[in-house]
Design a protein around this motif. Structure first.
Motif, PDB file in Angstrom:
ATOM      1  N   ALA A 153      55.471  20.327  83.577  1.00  0.00           N
ATOM      2  CA  ALA A 153      56.644  19.509  83.887  1.00  0.00           C
ATOM      3  C   ALA A 153      56.247  18.038  83.803  1.00  0.00           C
ATOM      4  N   PRO A 154      57.197  17.157  83.491  1.00  0.00           N
ATOM      5  CA  PRO A 154      56.871  15.730  83.439  1.00  0.00           C
ATOM      6  C   PRO A 154      56.219  15.271  84.749  1.00  0.00           C
ATOM      7  N   GLY A 155      55.071  14.666  84.618  1.00  0.00           N
ATOM      8  CA  GLY A 155      54.317  14.181  85.769  1.00  0.00           C
ATOM      9  C   GLY A 155      53.204  15.122  86.186  1.00  0.00           C
ATOM     10  N   ALA A 156      53.286  16.396  85.804  1.00  0.00           N
ATOM     11  CA  ALA A 156      52.272  17.363  86.213  1.00  0.00           C
ATOM     12  C   ALA A 156      50.933  17.127  85.521  1.00  0.00           C
ATOM     13  N   ASP A 157      50.954  16.453  84.386  1.00  0.00           N
ATOM     14  CA  ASP A 157      49.690  16.136  83.727  1.00  0.00           C
ATOM     15  C   ASP A 157      49.006  14.939  84.397  1.00  0.00           C
ATOM     16  N   THR A 158      49.744  14.191  85.197  1.00  0.00           N
ATOM     17  CA  THR A 158      49.194  13.043  85.925  1.00  0.00           C
ATOM     18  C   THR A 158      48.844  13.412  87.360  1.00  0.00           C
ATOM     19  N   TRP A 159      49.692  14.211  87.985  1.00  0.00           N
ATOM     20  CA  TRP A 159      49.538  14.562  89.403  1.00  0.00           C
ATOM     21  C   TRP A 159      49.102  16.017  89.546  1.00  0.00           C
TER      22      TRP A 159
ATOM     23  N   THR B  67      52.850  26.167  90.114  1.00  0.00           N
ATOM     24  CA  THR B  67      52.234  27.433  89.706  1.00  0.00           C
ATOM     25  C   THR B  67      53.022  28.642  90.194  1.00  0.00           C
ATOM     26  N   ALA B  68      54.052  28.419  90.996  1.00  0.00           N
ATOM     27  CA  ALA B  68      54.978  29.480  91.415  1.00  0.00           C
ATOM     28  C   ALA B  68      56.282  29.222  90.676  1.00  0.00           C
ATOM     29  N   ILE B  69      56.649  30.110  89.766  1.00  0.00           N
ATOM     30  CA  ILE B  69      57.752  29.834  88.857  1.00  0.00           C
ATOM     31  C   ILE B  69      58.833  30.905  88.952  1.00  0.00           C
ATOM     32  N   ALA B  70      60.044  30.471  89.286  1.00  0.00           N
ATOM     33  CA  ALA B  70      61.205  31.369  89.297  1.00  0.00           C
ATOM     34  C   ALA B  70      61.853  31.323  87.918  1.00  0.00           C
ATOM     35  N   LEU B  71      62.180  32.484  87.404  1.00  0.00           N
ATOM     36  CA  LEU B  71      62.775  32.602  86.076  1.00  0.00           C
ATOM     37  C   LEU B  71      64.150  33.262  86.183  1.00  0.00           C
ATOM     38  N   PRO B  72      64.966  33.130  85.143  1.00  0.00           N
ATOM     39  CA  PRO B  72      66.265  33.818  85.153  1.00  0.00           C
ATOM     40  C   PRO B  72      66.082  35.326  85.336  1.00  0.00           C
TER      41      PRO B  72
ATOM     42  N   ALA C  31      56.973   8.600  93.720  1.00  0.00           N
ATOM     43  CA  ALA C  31      57.647   9.574  94.579  1.00  0.00           C
ATOM     44  C   ALA C  31      59.154   9.355  94.572  1.00  0.00           C
ATOM     45  N   GLU C  32      59.597   8.138  94.302  1.00  0.00           N
ATOM     46  CA  GLU C  32      61.037   7.870  94.211  1.00  0.00           C
ATOM     47  C   GLU C  32      61.671   8.621  93.044  1.00  0.00           C
ATOM     48  N   ALA C  33      60.867   8.938  92.023  1.00  0.00           N
ATOM     49  CA  ALA C  33      61.373   9.643  90.845  1.00  0.00           C
ATOM     50  C   ALA C  33      61.095  11.143  90.912  1.00  0.00           C
ATOM     51  N   LEU C  34      60.512  11.606  92.016  1.00  0.00           N
ATOM     52  CA  LEU C  34      60.246  13.029  92.182  1.00  0.00           C
ATOM     53  C   LEU C  34      61.568  13.772  92.348  1.00  0.00           C
ATOM     54  N   THR C  35      61.718  14.864  91.628  1.00  0.00           N
ATOM     55  CA  THR C  35      62.950  15.649  91.725  1.00  0.00           C
ATOM     56  C   THR C  35      62.651  17.111  91.408  1.00  0.00           C
ATOM     57  N   ALA C  36      63.577  17.971  91.760  1.00  0.00           N
ATOM     58  CA  ALA C  36      63.486  19.383  91.407  1.00  0.00           C
ATOM     59  C   ALA C  36      64.213  19.583  90.085  1.00  0.00           C
TER      60      ALA C  36
ATOM     61  N   ASN D 224      62.383  26.494  89.824  1.00  0.00           N
ATOM     62  CA  ASN D 224      61.966  25.892  91.082  1.00  0.00           C
ATOM     63  C   ASN D 224      60.820  24.903  90.901  1.00  0.00           C
ATOM     64  N   ARG D 225      60.635  24.420  89.661  1.00  0.00           N
ATOM     65  CA  ARG D 225      59.544  23.474  89.415  1.00  0.00           C
ATOM     66  C   ARG D 225      59.990  22.064  89.766  1.00  0.00           C
ATOM     67  N   TYR D 226      59.004  21.217  90.055  1.00  0.00           N
ATOM     68  CA  TYR D 226      59.240  19.808  90.349  1.00  0.00           C
ATOM     69  C   TYR D 226      58.767  18.967  89.181  1.00  0.00           C
ATOM     70  N   LEU D 227      59.329  17.773  89.067  1.00  0.00           N
ATOM     71  CA  LEU D 227      58.954  16.860  87.994  1.00  0.00           C
ATOM     72  C   LEU D 227      59.128  15.428  88.447  1.00  0.00           C
ATOM     73  N   ILE D 228      58.525  14.529  87.696  1.00  0.00           N
ATOM     74  CA  ILE D 228      58.746  13.094  87.868  1.00  0.00           C
ATOM     75  C   ILE D 228      59.790  12.718  86.828  1.00  0.00           C
ATOM     76  N   ARG D 229      60.954  12.309  87.313  1.00  0.00           N
ATOM     77  CA  ARG D 229      62.077  11.991  86.422  1.00  0.00           C
ATOM     78  C   ARG D 229      61.796  10.679  85.687  1.00  0.00           C
ATOM     79  N   HIS D 230      62.005  10.702  84.401  1.00  0.00           N
ATOM     80  CA  HIS D 230      61.939   9.503  83.558  1.00  0.00           C
ATOM     81  C   HIS D 230      63.292   9.383  82.884  1.00  0.00           C
ATOM     82  N   GLY D 231      63.993   8.298  83.140  1.00  0.00           N
ATOM     83  CA  GLY D 231      65.334   8.153  82.578  1.00  0.00           C
ATOM     84  C   GLY D 231      66.286   9.137  83.213  1.00  0.00           C
ATOM     85  N   ARG D 232      67.123   9.748  82.399  1.00  0.00           N
ATOM     86  CA  ARG D 232      68.137  10.668  82.920  1.00  0.00           C
ATOM     87  C   ARG D 232      67.676  12.116  82.952  1.00  0.00           C
ATOM     88  N   ARG D 233      66.506  12.395  82.433  1.00  0.00           N
ATOM     89  CA  ARG D 233      66.029  13.781  82.327  1.00  0.00           C
ATOM     90  C   ARG D 233      65.964  14.437  83.708  1.00  0.00           C
ATOM     91  N   GLN D 234      66.578  15.604  83.817  1.00  0.00           N
ATOM     92  CA  GLN D 234      66.637  16.334  85.082  1.00  0.00           C
ATOM     93  C   GLN D 234      65.973  17.710  84.996  1.00  0.00           C
TER      94      GLN D 234
END
Length: 196
Positions: free
Chosen positions: A14-20, A28-33, A152-157, A164-174
């Motif tokens: 996820a965006p930010g996971a390569d940095t943090w 590492t706990a991933i919910a799928l459809p 942390a201000e850009a941290l989002t689910a 259920n993964r988290y990411l660091i939002r860049h721009g409008r990407r959710q």
């Protein structure tokens, strides 16, 4: 892994996971459809592989289930803290205690050592029986750094249920991945077609 073979291997971080490290760890706990779930720390072997891939353990660390359980427990506490930060809720005291306990398990200051031939030197203690403590402390430090950083201000689910993964939002990407974004766009397109 619990429940199914690993269909998630090609999923990029996820965006930010390569940095943090803590963000990658939490993800590492991933919910799928379809109610499916992938646990990338589901077995001692997969824990050992994850730790090795992140430079936290040697290939031959031989992680046992007790250590794997401790890592999975820390993961749930880190996820709890990330969730609290995302929604602006108070942190659970147990999650804070778990991260702080992991932070204090190992000394962070290099100790003074003395070699009979070369004299004094500084080195951080890391006996092989303390690999888990160092891994827990490193992950906890990453979590503390992330949660107190400007990012942390850009941290989002991820905004694609059931992800259920988290990411660091860049721009409008959710979304945490193109796969999740495509799933949301396909659902929206289907809703528009069926509504008309």
């Amino acid at each position: 892994m619990r429940g199914m073979p690993d269909p998630i291997a090609p999923l990029p971080p996820a965006p930010g996971a390569d940095t943090w490290l803590a963000l990658d760890f939490a993800n590492t706990a991933i919910a799928l459809p379809g109610g499916q779930y992938v646990d990338l720390l589901g077995s001692p072997a997969s824990v050992n592989g994850w730790l090795t891939a992140h430079g936290l353990a040697p290939d031959d660390a031989d992680v046992q289930e007790m250590c794997a359980s401790q890592l999975r427990a820390l993961r749930e506490h880190v996820r709890s803290l990330l969730a609290a930060r995302v929604v602006g809720a108070p942190a659970l005291p147990a999650a804070l205690d778990a991260v702080n306990d992991a932070l204090t398990r190992v000394p962070t200051t290099p100790l003074l050592r003395w070699d009979d031939k070369t004299g004094p030197y500084r080195a951080t203690a890391c006996p092989t029986n303390e690999i888990l403590d160092h891994a827990l402390a490193t992950i906890a430090a990453s979590a503390a750094d992330l949660l107190t950083s400007p990012e942390a201000e850009a941290l989002t689910a991820c905004d694609s249920a059931p992800c259920n993964r988290y990411l660091i939002r860049h721009g409008r990407r959710q979304w945490c991945s193109t796969r999740c974004g495509d799933r949301v766009r396909a659902a929206r397109a289907y809703a528009r077609r069926t509504a008309g």
